[in-house]
Design an enzyme around this catalytic site. Structure first.
Site, short mmCIF file in Angstrom:
data_model
loop_
_atom_site.label_atom_id
_atom_site.label_comp_id
_atom_site.label_asym_id
_atom_site.label_seq_id
_atom_site.Cartn_x
_atom_site.Cartn_y
_atom_site.Cartn_z
N GLU A 55 0.77 -0.90 -0.24
CA GLU A 55 -0.21 0.28 0.35
C GLU A 55 0.70 0.93 0.40
O GLU A 55 1.26 1.99 -1.01
CB GLU A 55 -0.86 0.06 1.68
CG GLU A 55 -1.93 -0.88 1.63
CD GLU A 55 -2.84 -1.28 2.15
OE1 GLU A 55 -2.91 -1.67 3.34
OE2 GLU A 55 -4.38 -1.26 1.99
N GLU A 107 -3.10 -10.86 3.56
CA GLU A 107 -4.49 -9.97 4.87
C GLU A 107 -4.82 -11.44 4.40
O GLU A 107 -5.75 -11.72 5.81
CB GLU A 107 -5.02 -9.15 3.59
CG GLU A 107 -4.19 -7.89 3.99
CD GLU A 107 -3.09 -7.20 3.41
OE1 GLU A 107 -3.08 -8.03 2.59
OE2 GLU A 107 -2.95 -5.65 3.79
#
Ligand code: 1HE
Length: 265
Positions: free
Chosen positions: A118, A138
């Site tokens: 990110e 994730e």
């Protein structure tokens, strides 16, 4: 720069306005705890105002960034509202990078995973080396992206690839990572290349760089009609700037360097 108290980052600027921001938590693989995110907000708010012409984002240790600090996250036992506020601070930090108007070039190595991806996807140019790999673990951790990946990663690689990465834990590395769009360059020494690129982009007028490193992102958020209007406005300002006058004159006089494939920069 002296005013900033940094525990997890190092920050420096050379005489040519090339700033270096270093993730300095190698013992924890540069995992992003809440304090590091606040430091990123502070640094990327301050550096444009201090006159940085280009920035290199690098990391200490063999891994660029292991994403969310999972140990802190588990320990803090956050409520949904608390973690939502944390995510908003991640967005603040990464928006400062993407929309700040100063070119940010990341020198990547090792793991660029989860929140690390990110962070990397918010910069303007990503340079990877042979050790670099990208992932979104994730799904396997029982988590979801919260630092802007759902917006930025599909822009780079498309939604289908992102969903696959999250569902299956697929990693991208090597040539394939460049081909799908996770990095623009793959070289042996990503830091040397990042500084070469920083010095090259710093020769552009700051206003052209400002437009490239903020206007394009803003325009992606607009309708086509609004984006075209905004583009005309930005071009109206940038393309009539005094700083471009000498460059236009030297082209007209035949003294400007011509564009030659293979000799860029
Ligand atoms: C950490 C973290 C972390 C390492 N949070 N402490 N991110 C992940 O799922 C990636 C988790 N990390 C790993 O898979 C591996 O650590 C690495 C592949 C990155 C590196 O492996 P390695 O063998 O070099 O290091 P290590 O032995 O696993 O870790 C060294 C230390 O760093 C160790 O601490 P120590 O005190 O035991 O020495 C690890 O606990 C620590 N460490 N990664 C906390 N991530 C806004 S939502 C975003 C959601 C996400 O980012 S999910 C992705 C999370």
């Amino acid at each position: 720069m002296q005013d900033l108290r940094l525990n997890n980052l190092l920050c420096a600027m050379d005489g040519d306005g090339i700033a270096t921001v270093t993730l300095n938590r190698a013992a924890k693989r540069n995992a992003l705890n809440a304090e590091t995110i606040e430091e990123l907000v502070a640094v990327f708010s301050a550096l444009p105002a201090w006159g940085a012409r280009a920035m290199v984002l690098r990391a200490e240790g063999p891994h660029f960034c292991a994403g969310l600090d999972l140990v802190e996250h588990g320990r803090e036992d956050r409520s949904p509202a608390e973690f939502m506020r944390i995510c908003l601070r991640w967005h603040e930090a990464f928006n400062k990078i993407e929309y700040g108007g100063v070119p940010v070039i990341a020198a990547l190595r090792g793991a660029v995973v989860g929140g690390g991806l990110e962070l990397a996807s918010s910069v303007h140019i990503r340079v990877m080396d042979e050790t670099t790999y990208f992932g979104l673990p994730e799904g396997q951790r029982g988590l979801f992206t919260g630092g802007g990946a759902t917006i930025r990663v599909p822009r780079l690689i498309g939604q289908a690839r992102m969903v696959d990465m999250m569902l299956t834990g697929r990693l991208y590395s090597g040539d394939e990572a460049v081909q799908v769009g996770l990095a623009q360059y793959r070289v042996t020494d990503s830091e040397a290349m990042a500084y070469d690129l920083a010095r090259r982009v710093a020769q552009n007028t700051p206003l052209s760089n400002f437009a490239a490193c903020s206007a394009i992102s803003h325009m992606q958020n607009m309708s086509g009609l609004d984006a075209a209007y905004a583009e005309a406005m930005v071009a109206g300002i940038v393309n009539t700037q005094d700083a471009a006058r000498g460059r236009l004159d030297s082209f007209a006089q035949g003294t400007a360097q011509k564009i030659k494939p293979g000799e860029e920069g």
